[in-house]
Design a protein around this motif. Structure first.
Motif, PDB file in Angstrom:
ATOM      1  N   ASP A   1      22.679  31.932  35.915  1.00  0.00           N
ATOM      2  CA  ASP A   1      23.047  33.385  35.369  1.00  0.00           C
ATOM      3  C   ASP A   1      22.225  34.181  36.539  1.00  0.00           C
ATOM      4  OD1 ASP A   1      23.736  35.524  33.725  1.00  0.00           O
ATOM      5  OD2 ASP A   1      21.707  35.580  32.884  1.00  0.00           O
ATOM      6  N   THR A   2      23.019  35.030  37.098  1.00  0.00           N
ATOM      7  CA  THR A   2      22.907  35.890  38.209  1.00  0.00           C
ATOM      8  C   THR A   2      23.325  37.300  37.697  1.00  0.00           C
ATOM      9  OG1 THR A   2      24.657  35.956  39.540  1.00  0.00           O
ATOM     10  CG2 THR A   2      23.061  34.021  39.872  1.00  0.00           C
ATOM     11  N   GLN A   3      22.834  38.275  38.594  1.00  0.00           N
ATOM     12  CA  GLN A   3      23.262  39.863  38.383  1.00  0.00           C
ATOM     13  C   GLN A   3      24.775  39.809  38.464  1.00  0.00           C
ATOM     14  OE1 GLN A   3      20.924  42.027  40.859  1.00  0.00           O
ATOM     15  NE2 GLN A   3      19.213  42.235  39.523  1.00  0.00           N
ATOM     16  N   LEU A   4      25.394  39.072  39.196  1.00  0.00           N
ATOM     17  CA  LEU A   4      26.861  39.122  39.505  1.00  0.00           C
ATOM     18  C   LEU A   4      27.748  38.378  38.782  1.00  0.00           C
ATOM     19  CD1 LEU A   4      26.957  39.333  43.452  1.00  0.00           C
ATOM     20  CD2 LEU A   4      26.853  41.216  41.858  1.00  0.00           C
ATOM     21  N   TYR A   5      27.272  37.323  38.416  1.00  0.00           N
ATOM     22  CA  TYR A   5      28.029  36.103  37.644  1.00  0.00           C
ATOM     23  C   TYR A   5      27.118  35.088  36.943  1.00  0.00           C
ATOM     24  CZ  TYR A   5      26.669  33.025  41.331  1.00  0.00           C
ATOM     25  OH  TYR A   5      25.861  32.002  42.138  1.00  0.00           O
ATOM     26  N   GLN A   6      27.903  34.466  35.968  1.00  0.00           N
ATOM     27  CA  GLN A   6      27.470  33.234  35.310  1.00  0.00           C
ATOM     28  C   GLN A   6      28.224  32.115  35.902  1.00  0.00           C
ATOM     29  OE1 GLN A   6      27.569  33.589  31.116  1.00  0.00           O
ATOM     30  NE2 GLN A   6      25.915  35.317  31.267  1.00  0.00           N
ATOM     31  N   SER A   7      27.432  30.852  36.124  1.00  0.00           N
ATOM     32  CA  SER A   7      28.516  29.718  36.336  1.00  0.00           C
ATOM     33  C   SER A   7      28.046  28.445  35.688  1.00  0.00           C
ATOM     34  CB  SER A   7      28.000  29.557  37.929  1.00  0.00           C
ATOM     35  OG  SER A   7      26.668  28.902  38.000  1.00  0.00           O
ATOM     36  N   ILE A   8      29.049  27.629  35.423  1.00  0.00           N
ATOM     37  CA  ILE A   8      28.753  26.421  34.962  1.00  0.00           C
ATOM     38  C   ILE A   8      29.387  25.050  36.206  1.00  0.00           C
ATOM     39  CG2 ILE A   8      29.997  24.705  33.133  1.00  0.00           C
ATOM     40  CD1 ILE A   8      31.018  27.213  31.901  1.00  0.00           C
ATOM     41  N   GLU A   9      28.479  24.297  36.163  1.00  0.00           N
ATOM     42  CA  GLU A   9      28.702  23.322  37.254  1.00  0.00           C
ATOM     43  C   GLU A   9      28.955  21.987  36.596  1.00  0.00           C
ATOM     44  OE1 GLU A   9      27.400  23.418  41.621  1.00  0.00           O
ATOM     45  OE2 GLU A   9      25.789  22.072  40.540  1.00  0.00           O
TER      46      GLU A   9
ATOM     47  N   ILE B   1      37.083  29.127  40.914  1.00  0.00           N
ATOM     48  CA  ILE B   1      36.627  27.625  40.581  1.00  0.00           C
ATOM     49  C   ILE B   1      36.518  27.107  42.001  1.00  0.00           C
ATOM     50  CG2 ILE B   1      39.251  26.906  40.321  1.00  0.00           C
ATOM     51  CD1 ILE B   1      37.909  24.529  38.542  1.00  0.00           C
ATOM     52  N   SER B   2      35.616  26.016  42.452  1.00  0.00           N
ATOM     53  CA  SER B   2      35.508  25.514  43.590  1.00  0.00           C
ATOM     54  C   SER B   2      35.001  24.033  43.350  1.00  0.00           C
ATOM     55  CB  SER B   2      34.592  26.112  44.520  1.00  0.00           C
ATOM     56  OG  SER B   2      33.069  26.265  43.910  1.00  0.00           O
TER      57      SER B   2
ATOM     58  N   LYS C   1      32.794  29.968  38.373  1.00  0.00           N
ATOM     59  CA  LYS C   1      32.006  31.284  38.142  1.00  0.00           C
ATOM     60  C   LYS C   1      32.846  32.417  37.251  1.00  0.00           C
ATOM     61  CE  LYS C   1      29.464  31.043  42.596  1.00  0.00           C
ATOM     62  NZ  LYS C   1      29.540  31.765  43.896  1.00  0.00           N
ATOM     63  N   ILE C   2      32.180  32.960  36.288  1.00  0.00           N
ATOM     64  CA  ILE C   2      32.784  34.156  35.711  1.00  0.00           C
ATOM     65  C   ILE C   2      31.896  35.298  36.175  1.00  0.00           C
ATOM     66  CG2 ILE C   2      33.327  34.955  33.382  1.00  0.00           C
ATOM     67  CD1 ILE C   2      34.655  32.331  34.067  1.00  0.00           C
TER      68      ILE C   2
END
Length: 232
Positions: A158-166, A215-216, A229-230
């Motif tokens: 969780d960052t200021q710009l986005y949330q991510s799932i890996e 997505i990457s 990334k959302i």
């Protein structure tokens, strides 16, 4: 629209397959319980506690099967409004849907769950993306000899710009000469019978066009790592 319809039909086939996996164990348990009760009836052994316990177990299995149907029905609802959801909960929902299929293929899940703040996104579309990645890992494991534990690892950020799932597996990874092509339409690493080449392409479209995401993929630790990334 044609690509979307083909992707939806492919996803529906995958859902039916997963329902079969989800139902196989409770159906076997129900069959075993009813056989036990019939055996006791033939012997005229009517222990109330035993019958009550077996019937309670059958009811529990039937409730589980009914819940499974509701889960998959909700998955296909064409809800066009964003929902306030937690990404870790969406992953948990998808794991519940594919858990039996993973168990049947000896795949372990390492879910390093972190409670993320809720954000607005399209829950069902995101479910489709995550399930597609899980299914790809499952198919990749099927092509491997099990010389070590099959593991799918899930991490969150969780960052200021986005949330991510890996989502990472140890199924051998993707060949470097094709890794940049896997999000192209009709490109598939599977044979024609098992792959449409639309799954990852539609994941990319769903995330970029609907969910304000990306997505990457990269190879890491003898496997493939997909990062979703959302953006907030």
């Amino acid at each position: 629209m044609l690509l979307l319809e083909q992707s939806r039909m492919a996803a529906m086939g995958e859902m039916i397959s997963m329902i079969a996996h989800q139902w196989r164990q409770p159906l076997a348990s129900i069959a075993a319980a009813t056989s036990n009760l019939k055996f006791r009836i033939n012997l005229e052994r009517y222990e109330k506690e035993v019958f009550s316990k077996k019937l309670s177990d059958i009811d529990k299995y039937l409730q589980y099967m009914s819940t499974t149907i509701d889960d998959f029905r909700n998955f296909f609802k064409s809800k066009k409004e964003k929902e306030l959801v937690s990404l870790d909960e969406v992953v948990e929902n998808s794991l519940e849907m594919i858990e039996k299929a993973f168990e049947n293929n000896n795949i372990k899940i390492k879910n390093n769950r972190v409670k993320l703040p809720k954000i607005y996104t399209f829950k069902n579309e995101l479910l489709q993306v995550i399930l597609n990645i899980f299914n790809n890992s499952k198919d990749a494991f099927k092509e491997q000899k099990q010389e070590e534990e099959f593991i799918v690892t899930i991490n969150y950020k969780d960052t200021q710009l986005y949330q991510s799932i890996e989502i990472c597996d140890n199924a051998g990874g993707i060949k470097e000469e094709i890794i940049n092509k896997i999000f192209n339409p009709y490109f598939s690493t599977k044979d024609k019978k098992n792959g449409t080449g639309l799954g990852l392409y539609m994941c990319k479209i769903i995330l970029e066009k609907h969910c304000s995401g990306q997505i990457s993929v990269r190879n890491e630790n003898r496997g493939a790592c997909f990062k979703i990334k959302i953006f907030k």
